[in-house]
Design a protein around this motif. Structure first.
Motif, mmCIF file in Angstrom:
data_model
loop_
_atom_site.group_PDB
_atom_site.id
_atom_site.type_symbol
_atom_site.label_atom_id
_atom_site.label_comp_id
_atom_site.label_asym_id
_atom_site.label_seq_id
_atom_site.Cartn_x
_atom_site.Cartn_y
_atom_site.Cartn_z
ATOM 1 N N UNK A 32 0.843 -1.190 0.000
ATOM 2 C CA UNK A 32 0.000 0.000 0.000
ATOM 3 C C UNK A 32 0.883 1.246 0.000
ATOM 4 N N UNK A 33 0.629 2.164 -0.889
ATOM 5 C CA UNK A 33 1.461 3.367 -1.024
ATOM 6 C C UNK A 33 0.917 4.571 -0.259
ATOM 7 N N UNK A 34 -0.257 4.451 0.333
ATOM 8 C CA UNK A 34 -0.857 5.605 1.011
ATOM 9 C C UNK A 34 -0.055 6.054 2.237
ATOM 10 N N UNK A 35 0.434 5.152 3.110
ATOM 11 C CA UNK A 35 1.233 5.662 4.244
ATOM 12 C C UNK A 35 2.480 6.422 3.809
ATOM 13 N N UNK A 36 3.148 5.960 2.758
ATOM 14 C CA UNK A 36 4.329 6.673 2.290
ATOM 15 C C UNK A 36 3.962 8.042 1.728
ATOM 16 N N UNK A 37 2.837 8.128 1.040
ATOM 17 C CA UNK A 37 2.395 9.418 0.499
ATOM 18 C C UNK A 37 2.019 10.378 1.629
ATOM 19 N N UNK A 38 1.379 9.875 2.661
ATOM 20 C CA UNK A 38 1.032 10.721 3.811
ATOM 21 C C UNK A 38 2.282 11.229 4.515
ATOM 22 N N UNK A 39 3.273 10.357 4.670
ATOM 23 C CA UNK A 39 4.503 10.750 5.346
ATOM 24 C C UNK A 39 5.248 11.805 4.527
ATOM 25 N N UNK A 40 5.316 11.610 3.226
ATOM 26 C CA UNK A 40 6.000 12.584 2.377
ATOM 27 C C UNK A 40 5.330 13.956 2.467
ATOM 28 N N UNK A 41 4.021 13.978 2.455
ATOM 29 C CA UNK A 41 3.287 15.241 2.589
ATOM 30 C C UNK A 41 3.512 15.860 3.965
ATOM 31 N N UNK A 42 3.506 15.033 5.004
ATOM 32 C CA UNK A 42 3.709 15.538 6.361
ATOM 33 C C UNK A 42 5.114 16.091 6.552
ATOM 34 N N UNK A 87 6.991 17.537 4.234
ATOM 35 C CA UNK A 87 7.047 18.833 3.549
ATOM 36 C C UNK A 87 6.327 19.903 4.362
ATOM 37 N N UNK A 88 5.173 19.579 4.896
ATOM 38 C CA UNK A 88 4.428 20.542 5.712
ATOM 39 C C UNK A 88 5.191 20.863 6.991
ATOM 40 N N UNK A 89 5.777 19.853 7.632
ATOM 41 C CA UNK A 89 6.552 20.063 8.851
ATOM 42 C C UNK A 89 7.759 20.965 8.579
ATOM 43 N N UNK A 90 8.425 20.755 7.450
ATOM 44 C CA UNK A 90 9.568 21.609 7.091
ATOM 45 C C UNK A 90 9.125 23.055 6.887
ATOM 46 N N UNK A 91 8.022 23.266 6.193
ATOM 47 C CA UNK A 91 7.553 24.625 5.929
ATOM 48 C C UNK A 91 7.133 25.330 7.217
ATOM 49 N N UNK A 92 6.431 24.635 8.080
ATOM 50 C CA UNK A 92 5.986 25.235 9.337
ATOM 51 C C UNK A 92 7.184 25.542 10.233
ATOM 52 N N UNK A 93 8.153 24.636 10.274
ATOM 53 C CA UNK A 93 9.347 24.875 11.085
ATOM 54 C C UNK A 93 10.124 26.085 10.565
ATOM 55 N N UNK A 94 10.252 26.207 9.258
ATOM 56 C CA UNK A 94 10.947 27.365 8.689
ATOM 57 C C UNK A 94 10.217 28.659 9.022
ATOM 58 N N UNK A 95 8.900 28.656 8.919
ATOM 59 C CA UNK A 95 8.120 29.852 9.247
ATOM 60 C C UNK A 95 8.275 30.230 10.710
ATOM 61 N N UNK A 96 8.194 29.261 11.596
ATOM 62 C CA UNK A 96 8.291 29.557 13.021
ATOM 63 C C UNK A 96 9.705 30.004 13.391
ATOM 64 N N UNK A 97 10.720 29.439 12.740
ATOM 65 C CA UNK A 97 12.085 29.902 13.001
ATOM 66 C C UNK A 97 12.274 31.359 12.575
ATOM 67 N N UNK A 98 11.681 31.751 11.463
ATOM 68 C CA UNK A 98 11.752 33.146 11.032
ATOM 69 C C UNK A 98 11.018 34.046 12.021
#
Length: 112
Positions: free
Chosen positions: A66-76, A78-89
């Protein structure tokens, strides 16, 4: 293998919680990021380790992965990286404006 991953997730959650309860902004951000990574590991562990071929429509395979868990993790991730970058700024901007990263001083509760 799943037991080892669950133990690792527990350790990461406890480290993240310890950092979130800190007084410095940078530690709080890093703690939230660690908790996000722990949740990603938990999701991939809950997907299970399955062996099989790729889920292609033209293939006649009884056992597939099943490829859905890997797709969810990849999306998470990317979102975690973006939120962390925003909060660090935002933390850097707060440090520039107020000259401190201590949460007690930023709240206005000066320590004696």
């Amino acid at each position: 293998m799943e037991t080892l991953m669950v133990i690792l997730v527990g350790i990461l959650i406890s480290i993240g919680t310890y950092l979130i309860l800190s007084k410095q902004l940078l530690r709080i951000v890093l703690g939230a990021s660690i908790v996000g990574h722990a949740v990603n590991l938990l999701l991939i562990t809950s997907g299970g380790l399955k062996t099989g071929s790729a889920p292609l429509l033209g293939e006649k395979v009884a056992n597939f992965t099943d490829a859905i868990p890997q797709a969810l993790i990849l999306t998470a991730i990317v979102i975690n990286f973006a939120v962390t970058a925003l909060v660090l700024v935002l933390c850097y901007r707060a440090y520039q404006s107020f000259g401190t990263d201590d949460m007690e001083q930023l709240r206005g509760n000066e320590l004696e």
